[in-house]
Write a protein that holds these residues in place. Structure first.
Motif, short mmCIF file in Angstrom:
data_model
loop_
_atom_site.label_atom_id
_atom_site.label_comp_id
_atom_site.label_asym_id
_atom_site.label_seq_id
_atom_site.Cartn_x
_atom_site.Cartn_y
_atom_site.Cartn_z
N GLU A 92 -23.48 -5.03 33.21
CA GLU A 92 -22.72 -6.17 32.69
C GLU A 92 -23.34 -6.71 31.40
O GLU A 92 -22.63 -7.01 30.45
CB GLU A 92 -22.65 -7.26 33.74
N LYS A 93 -24.66 -6.78 31.36
CA LYS A 93 -25.36 -7.30 30.19
C LYS A 93 -25.09 -6.43 28.96
O LYS A 93 -24.69 -6.92 27.91
CB LYS A 93 -26.87 -7.35 30.47
N GLN A 99 -22.74 -4.11 28.49
CA GLN A 99 -21.31 -4.08 28.17
C GLN A 99 -20.90 -5.33 27.40
O GLN A 99 -20.19 -5.25 26.40
CB GLN A 99 -20.50 -3.93 29.46
N LYS A 100 -21.36 -6.49 27.85
CA LYS A 100 -21.02 -7.75 27.19
C LYS A 100 -21.53 -7.77 25.75
O LYS A 100 -20.81 -8.19 24.84
CB LYS A 100 -21.62 -8.91 27.99
N ILE A 102 -19.42 -5.13 23.60
CA ILE A 102 -18.05 -5.61 23.40
C ILE A 102 -18.04 -6.79 22.43
O ILE A 102 -17.19 -6.88 21.54
CB ILE A 102 -17.38 -5.98 24.74
N SER A 103 -19.02 -7.67 22.54
CA SER A 103 -19.14 -8.80 21.62
C SER A 103 -19.37 -8.30 20.19
O SER A 103 -18.78 -8.83 19.24
CB SER A 103 -20.28 -9.72 22.05
#
Length: 135
Positions: free
Chosen positions: A93-94, A96-97, A100-101
């Protein structure tokens, strides 16, 4: 050989290099560093006999090897390619976030499982690396 704009030519198997010049990034052993990115500041510190380094970062331990590999790809090749056997990185999650950001900010583009630094993103590699390292 790998051509990286403004950095020149290197080979992916070279693990250590010395970054010389304004804004250059280097790696010695397991530590990356970046030189000052403002020409006047860089030039002012040289006569003082000090290294013109503005920041450095290091993979803190063996548990962070995957993040280290991403940072190395980003700083050396200006891209992050996720090998088929490590696609679990995309499920972090870290990570990917952060990626994507970076895409939403226009710093990177995504094609399948690969992320490429845009021309605008060249100015934000340090920021992306800091986010990957420190979350």
């Amino acid at each position: 050989m790998q051509y990286t704009p403004t950095w020149g030519v290197s080979h992916p198997s070279i693990k250590d290099w010395v970054g010389i010049g304004v804004g250059a990034i280097g790696r010695i052993n397991n530590t990356f560093y970046q030189n000052l990115s403002i020409k006047t500041e860089y030039a002012a510190i040289l006569p003082q006999g000090e290294l013109p380094i503005c920041c450095s970062w290091r993979c803190p331990n063996q548990d962070a090897v995957q993040t280290w590999e991403l940072i190395e790809q980003l700083t050396c090749l200006h891209q992050i390619s996720i090998p088929a056997d490590k696609t679990t990185l995309l499920h972090s999650e870290k990570i990917q976030k952060i990626l994507i950001s970076a895409c939403k900010n226009g710093w990177m583009t995504k094609k399948e499982t690969d992320f490429f630094v845009t021309n605008q993103g060249l100015n934000y590699i340090r920021e992306i690396c800091n986010q990957l390292q420190h979350g």
